[in-house]
Motif scaffolding. Structure first.
Motif, mmCIF file in Angstrom:
data_model
loop_
_atom_site.group_PDB
_atom_site.id
_atom_site.type_symbol
_atom_site.label_atom_id
_atom_site.label_comp_id
_atom_site.label_asym_id
_atom_site.label_seq_id
_atom_site.Cartn_x
_atom_site.Cartn_y
_atom_site.Cartn_z
ATOM 1 N N GLU A 17 33.863 53.641 24.441
ATOM 2 C CA GLU A 17 34.146 53.616 23.016
ATOM 3 C C GLU A 17 35.540 54.175 22.785
ATOM 4 O O GLU A 17 35.883 55.240 23.293
ATOM 5 N N ILE A 18 36.359 53.436 22.034
ATOM 6 C CA ILE A 18 37.722 53.859 21.730
ATOM 7 C C ILE A 18 37.902 53.793 20.222
ATOM 8 O O ILE A 18 37.862 52.700 19.635
ATOM 9 N N GLN A 19 38.064 54.948 19.599
ATOM 10 C CA GLN A 19 38.238 55.038 18.145
ATOM 11 C C GLN A 19 37.203 54.197 17.401
ATOM 12 O O GLN A 19 37.513 53.359 16.562
ATOM 13 N N ARG A 20 35.965 54.407 17.803
ATOM 14 C CA ARG A 20 34.778 53.811 17.179
ATOM 15 C C ARG A 20 34.572 52.328 17.500
ATOM 16 O O ARG A 20 33.565 51.747 17.094
ATOM 17 N N SER A 21 35.518 51.710 18.217
ATOM 18 C CA SER A 21 35.292 50.349 18.702
ATOM 19 C C SER A 21 34.593 50.417 20.049
ATOM 20 O O SER A 21 34.940 51.243 20.897
ATOM 21 N N ARG A 22 33.632 49.557 20.247
ATOM 22 C CA ARG A 22 32.877 49.497 21.500
ATOM 23 C C ARG A 22 33.451 48.389 22.379
ATOM 24 O O ARG A 22 33.560 47.237 21.945
ATOM 25 N N PHE A 23 33.849 48.755 23.591
ATOM 26 C CA PHE A 23 34.411 47.795 24.541
ATOM 27 C C PHE A 23 33.472 47.682 25.750
ATOM 28 O O PHE A 23 33.178 48.673 26.405
ATOM 29 N N ILE A 24 33.033 46.454 26.038
ATOM 30 C CA ILE A 24 32.159 46.185 27.179
ATOM 31 C C ILE A 24 32.911 45.255 28.126
ATOM 32 O O ILE A 24 33.231 44.119 27.763
ATOM 33 N N THR A 25 33.201 45.737 29.325
ATOM 34 C CA THR A 25 33.920 44.918 30.309
ATOM 35 C C THR A 25 32.945 44.432 31.374
ATOM 36 O O THR A 25 32.258 45.233 31.998
ATOM 37 N N THR A 26 32.903 43.121 31.569
ATOM 38 C CA THR A 26 32.039 42.527 32.575
ATOM 39 C C THR A 26 32.897 41.740 33.564
ATOM 40 O O THR A 26 33.727 40.923 33.161
ATOM 41 N N LEU A 27 32.687 42.002 34.855
ATOM 42 C CA LEU A 27 33.382 41.286 35.922
ATOM 43 C C LEU A 27 32.380 40.426 36.682
ATOM 44 O O LEU A 27 31.214 40.784 36.798
ATOM 45 N N CYS A 28 32.865 39.303 37.229
ATOM 46 C CA CYS A 28 31.976 38.400 37.949
ATOM 47 C C CYS A 28 32.755 37.643 39.010
ATOM 48 O O CYS A 28 33.963 37.426 38.870
ATOM 49 N N HIS A 29 32.063 37.226 40.071
ATOM 50 C CA HIS A 29 32.672 36.382 41.094
ATOM 51 C C HIS A 29 32.940 34.998 40.510
ATOM 52 O O HIS A 29 32.061 34.404 39.887
ATOM 53 N N ALA A 30 34.162 34.484 40.699
ATOM 54 C CA ALA A 30 34.541 33.171 40.175
ATOM 55 C C ALA A 30 35.271 32.398 41.267
ATOM 56 O O ALA A 30 36.497 32.435 41.348
ATOM 57 N N PRO A 31 34.543 31.674 42.125
ATOM 58 C CA PRO A 31 35.179 30.956 43.230
ATOM 59 C C PRO A 31 36.053 29.793 42.786
ATOM 60 O O PRO A 31 36.892 29.326 43.550
ATOM 61 N N ASP A 32 35.868 29.312 41.544
ATOM 62 C CA ASP A 32 36.683 28.219 41.031
ATOM 63 C C ASP A 32 36.714 28.307 39.503
ATOM 64 O O ASP A 32 35.926 29.056 38.902
ATOM 65 N N PRO A 33 37.629 27.574 38.848
ATOM 66 C CA PRO A 33 37.730 27.659 37.390
ATOM 67 C C PRO A 33 36.441 27.289 36.660
ATOM 68 O O PRO A 33 36.128 27.865 35.615
ATOM 69 N N ALA A 34 35.676 26.339 37.200
ATOM 70 C CA ALA A 34 34.421 25.944 36.550
ATOM 71 C C ALA A 34 33.436 27.108 36.516
ATOM 72 O O ALA A 34 32.758 27.345 35.508
ATOM 73 N N ALA A 35 33.362 27.866 37.616
ATOM 74 C CA ALA A 35 32.481 29.037 37.661
ATOM 75 C C ALA A 35 32.951 30.103 36.676
ATOM 76 O O ALA A 35 32.138 30.759 36.009
ATOM 77 N N ALA A 36 34.266 30.276 36.571
ATOM 78 C CA ALA A 36 34.816 31.248 35.623
ATOM 79 C C ALA A 36 34.470 30.860 34.191
ATOM 80 O O ALA A 36 34.023 31.699 33.394
ATOM 81 N N GLN A 37 34.646 29.587 33.853
ATOM 82 C CA GLN A 37 34.355 29.134 32.490
ATOM 83 C C GLN A 37 32.863 29.230 32.169
ATOM 84 O O GLN A 37 32.483 29.549 31.035
ATOM 85 N N ALA A 38 32.015 28.979 33.156
ATOM 86 C CA ALA A 38 30.568 29.107 32.943
ATOM 87 C C ALA A 38 30.194 30.559 32.659
ATOM 88 O O ALA A 38 29.359 30.845 31.785
#
Length: 205
Positions: A17-38
Motif C-alpha cells: 500500500e502506497i499513500q492509500r493506493s493498493r498495488f498488487i504485482t503479479t509475475l508469470c512465466h511467458a515463453p512467448d507473446p501469446a502466453a503473456a497476453q493470455a
C-alpha cells in the motif's frame, strides 16, 4: 540468443500500500507473446474492478527486445509500463510477464511517485520470485559398442546429458539430449573415448 537462463517457476505475487493506493504485482512465466497476453487478460478479468491493470512482458531471453510489450492502462504516459519493462529487462530473468494492479486510494502520487510505485512493485516481486534454469538442448541418437557403455554414461553426466530412451541389441542405442553449447565438445570427447566407434546423429534444438 542465450542457450540457458533463468525463468519463473510459477506465478508469484506481492502486494503493498502506497499513500492509500493498493498495488498488487503479479509475475508469470511467458515463453512467448501469446502466453503473456493470455496472462494479462486473465489478470484483467480477475481484477476487473481495479483502477488500472498496467503490464509489461519480455517473452524471450534476459535483456532481449525482440518480444516485448507494455501498457500504462490509463496512467500518465511513461509512468507504468515502461518503468516495469525496464526492471524486467535488467533482472537477468527471461520469459517473464508482469501485471501491476492498482486500486486508487484517493491520493495522487505524481509522475515520479507512479514510476517508483510501478517499478518498485516489480522489483519487490522479483526479489522473492522462485526461478529455475531453462536450458536449450540438442537431441542426439548414439549407437556404440557395449564395451564403452560405462565410460559413456560417465561422460554424459559430465556434460549434463539426459537419456530419453535406451535399447540394447547388437549395440547399445541411446536417444538423448545435451545442452546445445556443449555439443561440439561432447562429440569430440565421445569420438576420442570410443576411437571413432560411436555413431552419432543430431537433430535441431
Amino acid at each position: 540468443m542465450s542457450d540457458r537462463f533463468l525463468i519463473p517457476v510459477d506465478e508469484h505475487q506481492v502486494e503493498e500500500e502506497i499513500q492509500r493506493s493498493r498495488f498488487i504485482t503479479t509475475l508469470c512465466h511467458a515463453p512467448d507473446p501469446a502466453a503473456a497476453q493470455a496472462f494479462i487478460a486473465r489478470m484483467r478479468g480477475q481484477y476487473e474492478d481495479a483502477t488500472h491493470n498496467c503490464w509489461a512482458y519480455l517473452a524471450g531471453p534476459p535483456g532481449s527486445s525482440a518480444f516485448v510489450g507494455m501498457s500504462d492502462d490509463g496512467e500518465p504516459h511513461g509512468t507504468a509500463g515502461r518503468p516495469m519493462l525496464l526492471v524486467l529487462t535488467h533482472s537477468g530473468i527471461g520469459e517473464i510477464a508482469a501485471v501491476v494492479t492498482r486500486y486508487y486510494g484517493g491520493t495522487k502520487l505524481g509522475k515520479g511517485g507512479l514510476v517508483r510505485a510501478y517499478s518498485g512493485g516489480v522489483q519487490a516481486a522479483l526479489a522473492t520470485l522462485p526461478t529455475k534454469e531453462k536450458i536449450t538442448y540438442t537431441a542426439l541418437e548414439v549407437v556404440l559398442p557395449y564395451s564403452f557403455v560405462t565410460q559413456f554414461k560417465l561422460l554424459l553426466t559430465r556434460f549434463e546429458g539426459v537419456i530419453d530412451e535406451e535399447h540394447y541389441e547388437l549395440d547399445a542405442q541411446y536417444a538423448l539430449r545435451i545442452p546445445s553449447p556443449k555439443i561440439a565438445d561432447f562429440e569430440q570427447e565421445l569420438d576420442s573415448l570410443t576411437n571413432g566407434a560411436a555413431l552419432v546423429s543430431k537433430e535441431e534444438p
